[in-house]
Design a protein around this motif. Structure first.
Motif, mmCIF file in Angstrom:
data_model
loop_
_atom_site.group_PDB
_atom_site.id
_atom_site.type_symbol
_atom_site.label_atom_id
_atom_site.label_comp_id
_atom_site.label_asym_id
_atom_site.label_seq_id
_atom_site.Cartn_x
_atom_site.Cartn_y
_atom_site.Cartn_z
ATOM 1 N N ALA A 81 0.984 -1.354 -0.238
ATOM 2 C CA ALA A 81 -0.196 0.295 -0.627
ATOM 3 C C ALA A 81 0.708 1.142 0.227
ATOM 4 O O ALA A 81 2.331 0.923 1.306
ATOM 5 N N ILE A 82 0.705 2.372 -1.018
ATOM 6 C CA ILE A 82 1.296 3.541 -0.969
ATOM 7 C C ILE A 82 0.472 4.273 -0.869
ATOM 8 O O ILE A 82 -0.428 4.889 -1.561
ATOM 9 N N PHE A 83 0.701 4.984 0.212
ATOM 10 C CA PHE A 83 -0.993 5.886 0.859
ATOM 11 C C PHE A 83 -0.427 7.293 0.206
ATOM 12 O O PHE A 83 0.519 8.476 -0.223
ATOM 13 N N SER A 84 -1.136 8.591 -0.039
ATOM 14 C CA SER A 84 -1.018 9.504 -0.879
ATOM 15 C C SER A 84 -0.208 10.902 0.160
ATOM 16 O O SER A 84 0.575 11.430 -1.304
ATOM 17 N N PHE A 85 0.097 10.429 1.266
ATOM 18 C CA PHE A 85 1.480 11.944 1.515
ATOM 19 C C PHE A 85 2.325 10.879 1.097
ATOM 20 O O PHE A 85 3.577 12.506 1.426
ATOM 21 N N GLU A 86 2.327 9.787 0.381
ATOM 22 C CA GLU A 86 4.522 9.646 0.367
ATOM 23 C C GLU A 86 4.549 9.492 -1.495
ATOM 24 O O GLU A 86 5.582 9.819 -1.576
ATOM 25 N N GLY A 87 3.518 10.019 -1.650
ATOM 26 C CA GLY A 87 3.523 10.889 -3.322
ATOM 27 C C GLY A 87 2.843 11.798 -3.267
ATOM 28 O O GLY A 87 3.746 12.436 -5.028
ATOM 29 N N VAL A 88 3.526 12.970 -1.633
ATOM 30 C CA VAL A 88 3.284 14.563 -2.592
ATOM 31 C C VAL A 88 4.188 15.105 -3.518
ATOM 32 O O VAL A 88 5.981 14.375 -2.938
ATOM 33 N N PRO A 89 4.046 15.268 -4.362
ATOM 34 C CA PRO A 89 5.845 16.210 -4.867
ATOM 35 C C PRO A 89 6.268 17.045 -3.935
ATOM 36 O O PRO A 89 6.539 17.374 -3.045
ATOM 37 N N PHE A 90 7.613 16.983 -4.111
ATOM 38 C CA PHE A 90 8.763 17.729 -3.405
ATOM 39 C C PHE A 90 8.610 19.194 -3.857
ATOM 40 O O PHE A 90 8.483 19.305 -4.525
ATOM 41 N N GLU A 91 8.968 19.730 -2.960
ATOM 42 C CA GLU A 91 8.942 21.415 -2.842
ATOM 43 C C GLU A 91 10.023 21.736 -4.554
ATOM 44 O O GLU A 91 11.278 21.176 -4.450
ATOM 45 N N GLY A 92 9.632 22.370 -5.266
ATOM 46 C CA GLY A 92 9.925 22.653 -5.971
ATOM 47 C C GLY A 92 9.790 21.974 -7.226
ATOM 48 O O GLY A 92 10.291 22.702 -8.440
ATOM 49 N N GLU A 93 8.864 21.216 -6.965
ATOM 50 C CA GLU A 93 8.861 20.273 -8.161
ATOM 51 C C GLU A 93 7.774 20.339 -9.153
ATOM 52 O O GLU A 93 6.492 20.670 -8.602
ATOM 53 N N VAL A 94 7.843 20.255 -10.324
ATOM 54 C CA VAL A 94 7.702 21.044 -11.675
ATOM 55 C C VAL A 94 6.294 19.498 -11.846
ATOM 56 O O VAL A 94 7.180 17.987 -11.917
ATOM 57 N N VAL A 95 4.885 19.145 -11.879
ATOM 58 C CA VAL A 95 4.161 17.969 -12.022
ATOM 59 C C VAL A 95 3.778 17.853 -13.439
ATOM 60 O O VAL A 95 3.284 18.816 -13.897
ATOM 61 N N SER A 96 3.470 16.641 -13.991
ATOM 62 C CA SER A 96 4.007 16.252 -15.081
ATOM 63 C C SER A 96 2.437 16.161 -14.968
ATOM 64 O O SER A 96 1.109 15.901 -14.381
ATOM 65 N N ASP A 97 1.350 16.485 -16.818
ATOM 66 C CA ASP A 97 0.217 16.597 -16.474
ATOM 67 C C ASP A 97 0.106 15.369 -17.736
ATOM 68 O O ASP A 97 -1.327 15.170 -17.966
ATOM 69 N N ASP A 98 0.575 14.761 -17.958
ATOM 70 C CA ASP A 98 0.777 13.309 -18.655
ATOM 71 C C ASP A 98 0.667 12.159 -17.709
ATOM 72 O O ASP A 98 1.140 12.428 -16.084
#
Length: 220
Positions: A81-98
């Motif tokens: 199980a991977i929880f949502s807080f584990e996949g939160v983007p790191f500070e300054g990371e650009v999130v892809s729309d793909d």
């Protein structure tokens, strides 16, 4: 005349008696010093043993705690199980729309955090092991090699897994990565069953280390 002889003999006897008592006193004093030295040495040896035993106890206790922390972090990292807080983007990371890239990035962040937690648990343990090797010799290091080997197997598998699911532009590139992963046994997930051979081996390796360290603990 008779009185003088008597006094002379008495004085001689008294002088001899004083010499005898002086010799006896010297012998007694010497014996007392020897006895005091013996018991002093015994007390010193006892104190040293107690001090060494206490130091060994504290070192073994620290190692056990650090070992358990590493064990727990490896077990957490293998959770399916991977929880949502584990996949939160790191500070300054650009999130892809793909969507595919976003899904991959989510998993990559989660496992990166898990591996970082393992590093943070392992580093203090390795530092304390240097202290143990300096005091106890290489036995503990030899026992820990199996634990670290299994840990590295998991880390390598995670990295290969992330490479295998990374979005690729070519089908051939994706297949070659999957083949690379398929050459290794799957240790990614904690199966929570006797079929989880990887964890059975890990528990066995941990038990050997634990038994070795518990021998140095002072019985409560």
């Amino acid at each position: 005349m008779g009185l003088s002889i008597c006094l002379a003999l008495t004085d001689a006897d008294w002088s001899l008696t004083k010499d005898v008592f002086s010799i006896i006193g010297t012998i007694i004093s010497g014996a007392a010093v020897g006895v005091a030295y013996y018991f002093g040495q015994q007390g010193l040896h006892t104190w040293r043993r107690q001090l060494r035993g206490s130091a060994d106890h504290d070192l073994a206790r620290r190692l056990l705690i650090e070992l358990y922390k590493l064990r727990d972090e490896i077990q957490r990292a293998r959770s399916p199980a991977i929880f949502s807080f584990e996949g939160v983007p790191f500070e300054g990371e650009v999130v892809s729309d793909d969507p595919k890239q976003a899904s991959y990035a989510f998993n990559e962040r989660a496992y990166r955090r898990r591996l970082t937690a393992m590093d943070q648990a392992r580093n203090p343990l390795q530092a304390t092991m240097l202290e143990a090797e300096a005091i106890w010799g290489p036995d503990l290091k030899g026992l820990m090699e199996k634990v670290f080997k299994l840990e590295r197997e998991f880390v390598i598998y995670v990295r290969l897994y992330l490479v295998s699911i990374k979005p690729e532009k070519t089908v051939q590139g994706s297949l070659s990565r999957q083949e690379l992963l398929g050459q290794r046994r799957n240790v990614l997930y904690d199966l929570d069953s006797p079929d989880d051979v990887y964890w059975v081996e890990m528990v066995r390796a941990l038990q050997c280390v634990e038994n070795h360290l518990r021998e140095r603990l002072i019985p409560s």
